[in-house]
Write an enzyme that holds these catalytic residues in place. Sequence first.
Site, mmCIF file in Angstrom:
data_model
loop_
_atom_site.group_PDB
_atom_site.id
_atom_site.type_symbol
_atom_site.label_atom_id
_atom_site.label_comp_id
_atom_site.label_asym_id
_atom_site.label_seq_id
_atom_site.Cartn_x
_atom_site.Cartn_y
_atom_site.Cartn_z
ATOM 1 N N SER A 170 21.795 10.059 -1.745
ATOM 2 C CA SER A 170 21.870 8.603 -1.860
ATOM 3 C C SER A 170 20.486 8.024 -2.130
ATOM 4 O O SER A 170 19.841 8.378 -3.109
ATOM 5 C CB SER A 170 22.514 8.022 -0.599
ATOM 6 O OG SER A 170 22.829 6.663 -0.752
ATOM 7 N N ASP A 265 32.824 6.607 -6.108
ATOM 8 C CA ASP A 265 31.545 6.065 -5.668
ATOM 9 C C ASP A 265 30.991 5.221 -6.811
ATOM 10 O O ASP A 265 30.918 5.703 -7.951
ATOM 11 C CB ASP A 265 30.600 7.226 -5.345
ATOM 12 C CG ASP A 265 29.215 6.805 -4.879
ATOM 13 O OD1 ASP A 265 28.896 5.605 -4.921
ATOM 14 O OD2 ASP A 265 28.445 7.700 -4.468
ATOM 15 N N HIS A 295 31.115 8.562 -1.444
ATOM 16 C CA HIS A 295 29.722 8.485 -1.009
ATOM 17 C C HIS A 295 29.642 8.884 0.470
ATOM 18 O O HIS A 295 30.489 8.518 1.281
ATOM 19 C CB HIS A 295 29.215 7.060 -1.174
ATOM 20 C CG HIS A 295 27.729 6.957 -1.146
ATOM 21 N ND1 HIS A 295 26.943 7.185 -2.256
ATOM 22 C CD2 HIS A 295 26.866 6.648 -0.145
ATOM 23 C CE1 HIS A 295 25.673 7.024 -1.944
ATOM 24 N NE2 HIS A 295 25.595 6.706 -0.663
#
Length: 330
Positions: A170, A265, A295
């Site tokens: 991320s 995502d 995610h």
Amino acid sequence: MPHLTETPDLTTLPGAPDYSVLLDAEIRAFIARTGSFYPPDTAGFTAPEQRRVYDRMAEAFHAGRPEGVAVAERVIVSGDTEIPVRRYTPRGTPGAQVVYYHGGGVVVGGLESHDDVCAEIAARTGFIVTSVDYRLAPEHRHPAAFEDALAAFRAVAGQSEVPVLLCGDSAGGNLAAATAHATREDQRRPAGQVLIYPGLGGDMSRGSYRTHAHAPMLTLADLYAYRDIRGAAADPGAPDPTLAPLSDTDFTGLPPTLALGAECDPLCDDCAAYAAAIRAAGGQAQAHVEKGLVHGHLRARHVSARAGESFSRVIAGLTSLAAGGLPPAG
């Protein structure tokens, strides 16, 4: 490509895909458990409130450390800044080192939130892993996190006799890529990078950003909130690869890259766009879409077969990059 846009009217976006079809029972159960700790509106909380919620959730999902991994704390000093890091050393002679940057929107997370992930990477690859506790926003806005990420890599690489790889999930994937762009002229450059559902500064007006704007675990509204908390350069229209690697105008000289996106995502398309830019510049890069995943699925690696397979791809990618190249595509 500009890395910032005005926040759109998100009420006009199309409805979400049918996630009851795209996501299997294991991932839906993971999402439900995560939601029991982490409410959907958490991105609107104050930073200290977000951290309390996130840390409680991370503690609940902590899977423990594998046996045989030694753990040590140290501090990297960069100018007036002290950067805490945690070093995971497996048994045997390591063939490489990994510098790991945790996710959390550059607002939450730290050494504890990804402790088990880093320990498992060390155990399964046989590599030393250094987890970086970079400064968080809003107390430390951009480029503080990037500066810490860069300093940590240079400190590890400067003392290593084996290849050093970058890895992050991320926001941590963003920092890994930004570090790769910034170290192309260094004497000790990254030998490769593995990016796990990274946010790389793609076009937020199209593609997966809109298709999965209302995805479980991360929404487009969340991304705008985290973007504003992190802050930006004085000229928001100027390319800034330290903030948005996809905004760079030069993709030559980057290390071999494996970018793993989650299908459900909003950030998914960043992986393909980034890998394509590296290949167009003559480099080596692969992008892989993890079907039926969301995610944050790293935490589901022990409760979801799909997430477990994705984590194995991370391990295989790091192992192949340390040996000098990308893993076989597919």
